[in-house]
Design a protein around this motif. Sequence first.
Motif, PDB file in Angstrom:
ATOM      1  N   ALA A  98      50.990  45.644  57.160  1.00 34.70           N
ATOM      2  CA  ALA A  98      51.811  44.673  56.705  1.00 34.70           C
ATOM      3  C   ALA A  98      51.652  43.129  57.087  1.00 34.70           C
ATOM      4  N   ILE A  99      51.218  43.207  58.379  1.00 35.20           N
ATOM      5  CA  ILE A  99      50.536  42.002  58.683  1.00 35.20           C
ATOM      6  C   ILE A  99      49.464  41.657  58.766  1.00 35.20           C
ATOM      7  N   GLN A 100      48.261  42.662  58.320  1.00 34.92           N
ATOM      8  CA  GLN A 100      47.162  42.563  58.009  1.00 34.92           C
ATOM      9  C   GLN A 100      47.098  41.919  56.762  1.00 34.92           C
ATOM     10  N   GLN A 101      48.200  42.411  55.650  1.00 31.96           N
ATOM     11  CA  GLN A 101      48.199  41.904  54.433  1.00 31.96           C
ATOM     12  C   GLN A 101      48.815  40.348  54.272  1.00 31.96           C
ATOM     13  N   ASN A 102      49.562  40.046  55.293  1.00 31.79           N
ATOM     14  CA  ASN A 102      50.229  38.932  55.161  1.00 31.79           C
ATOM     15  C   ASN A 102      49.073  37.771  55.473  1.00 31.79           C
ATOM     16  N   VAL A 103      48.286  38.139  56.602  1.00 30.96           N
ATOM     17  CA  VAL A 103      47.342  37.052  57.175  1.00 30.96           C
ATOM     18  C   VAL A 103      46.091  36.946  56.090  1.00 30.96           C
ATOM     19  N   PHE A 104      46.014  37.999  55.433  1.00 31.10           N
ATOM     20  CA  PHE A 104      44.710  37.771  54.348  1.00 31.10           C
ATOM     21  C   PHE A 104      45.429  36.714  53.334  1.00 31.10           C
ATOM     22  N   ARG A 105      46.699  37.172  52.830  1.00 31.61           N
ATOM     23  CA  ARG A 105      47.138  36.333  51.661  1.00 31.61           C
ATOM     24  C   ARG A 105      47.116  34.738  52.120  1.00 31.61           C
ATOM     25  N   VAL A 106      47.610  34.381  53.358  1.00 32.94           N
ATOM     26  CA  VAL A 106      47.910  33.126  53.633  1.00 32.94           C
ATOM     27  C   VAL A 106      46.422  32.504  53.717  1.00 32.94           C
ATOM     28  N   VAL A 107      45.280  33.251  54.433  1.00 34.16           N
ATOM     29  CA  VAL A 107      44.140  32.584  54.677  1.00 34.16           C
ATOM     30  C   VAL A 107      43.440  32.542  53.218  1.00 34.16           C
ATOM     31  N   ASP A 108      43.549  33.371  52.245  1.00 36.62           N
ATOM     32  CA  ASP A 108      42.947  33.413  50.897  1.00 36.62           C
ATOM     33  C   ASP A 108      43.387  32.261  50.129  1.00 36.62           C
ATOM     34  N   ASN A 109      44.843  31.911  50.334  1.00 38.93           N
ATOM     35  CA  ASN A 109      45.294  30.659  49.676  1.00 38.93           C
ATOM     36  C   ASN A 109      44.819  29.268  50.190  1.00 38.93           C
ATOM     37  N   VAL A 110      44.424  29.346  51.489  1.00 35.02           N
ATOM     38  CA  VAL A 110      43.724  28.214  52.247  1.00 35.02           C
ATOM     39  C   VAL A 110      42.502  27.895  51.342  1.00 35.02           C
ATOM     40  N   LEU A 111      41.860  29.054  51.128  1.00 34.48           N
ATOM     41  CA  LEU A 111      40.474  28.636  50.711  1.00 34.48           C
ATOM     42  C   LEU A 111      40.675  28.252  49.231  1.00 34.48           C
ATOM     43  N   ASN A 112      41.602  28.896  48.348  1.00 30.85           N
ATOM     44  CA  ASN A 112      41.882  28.308  47.114  1.00 30.85           C
ATOM     45  C   ASN A 112      42.322  27.018  46.995  1.00 30.85           C
ATOM     46  N   ILE A 113      43.309  26.717  47.792  1.00 34.02           N
ATOM     47  CA  ILE A 113      43.842  25.297  47.878  1.00 34.02           C
ATOM     48  C   ILE A 113      42.949  24.512  48.207  1.00 34.02           C
ATOM     49  N   ALA A 114      41.784  24.672  49.329  1.00 32.56           N
ATOM     50  CA  ALA A 114      40.738  23.731  49.691  1.00 32.56           C
ATOM     51  C   ALA A 114      40.026  23.227  48.557  1.00 32.56           C
ATOM     52  N   VAL A 115      39.727  24.269  47.837  1.00 32.61           N
ATOM     53  CA  VAL A 115      38.864  23.899  46.596  1.00 32.61           C
ATOM     54  C   VAL A 115      39.530  23.133  45.682  1.00 32.61           C
ATOM     55  N   LEU A 116      40.840  23.364  45.326  1.00 28.48           N
ATOM     56  CA  LEU A 116      41.400  22.293  44.270  1.00 28.48           C
ATOM     57  C   LEU A 116      41.715  20.951  44.955  1.00 28.48           C
ATOM     58  N   VAL A 117      41.915  21.013  46.314  1.00 33.36           N
ATOM     59  CA  VAL A 117      42.240  19.581  46.853  1.00 33.36           C
ATOM     60  C   VAL A 117      40.885  18.855  46.799  1.00 33.36           C
ATOM     61  N   GLN A 118      39.607  19.561  47.129  1.00 32.60           N
ATOM     62  CA  GLN A 118      38.492  18.926  46.923  1.00 32.60           C
ATOM     63  C   GLN A 118      38.407  18.360  45.565  1.00 32.60           C
TER      64      GLN A 118
END
Length: 204
Positions: A169-189
């Motif tokens: 469960a926590i593996q999945q949660n960590v991956f999801r929030v970190v994956d969102n960081v990447l996607n948000i970073a690209v959009l903010v750029q």
Amino acid sequence: MERFIVASLLLLASAAAVEGRMGATAVFGNSMPTNHVFTGGGELPRICDQVRFKTICRGFTKLPVVATPRQLLLASIRVASEKAKEAKLRVEEYKARTHASGPMASITDTCSKGYDDVVQSLEETRQLIEAEGANSNDLNVKVSGAVTSADGCKDAFADFPEIKSPFAAIQQNVFRVVDNVLNIAVLVQQAEAHQTKLPGPLVH
């Protein structure tokens, strides 16, 4: 800061439950969107509409310190780092309690190092943003490294399919929030790059 972390983790827990029921939809595939511009008051919802795990992202927009795309990115980084630290603590507690040996010892060592690497990559990402802004050339490299590290624990268990992960469960949660960081970073750029190209006021 402590109040921020508590509020954000509560929002994350709620959002993760919703994401789990809805299932994950890959929005970007092998490429990121390039035809979206964020201006006006609706930029945060539009960003969250384009990330992979939308409900988690929308939860962060409700935090009192998040009013701009860059603040959304920084909030996502802080929460992702906290979740990675929590995951490492969970792994270390398991190791101490079970005296893990054999393949499990190797797996848990990999998990611990992976979550350490997530935290380090995200801290370096935050420092880059503070020093150079979201359009730093190294930003995507740092965040991509965090995403790879966030999946390291899952990959370690995949090498031993007969061993069920007690951290799923926590593996999945960590991956999801970190994956969102990447996607948000690209959009903010993209948003910030567009803002720098906007013409200034005409001088008469």
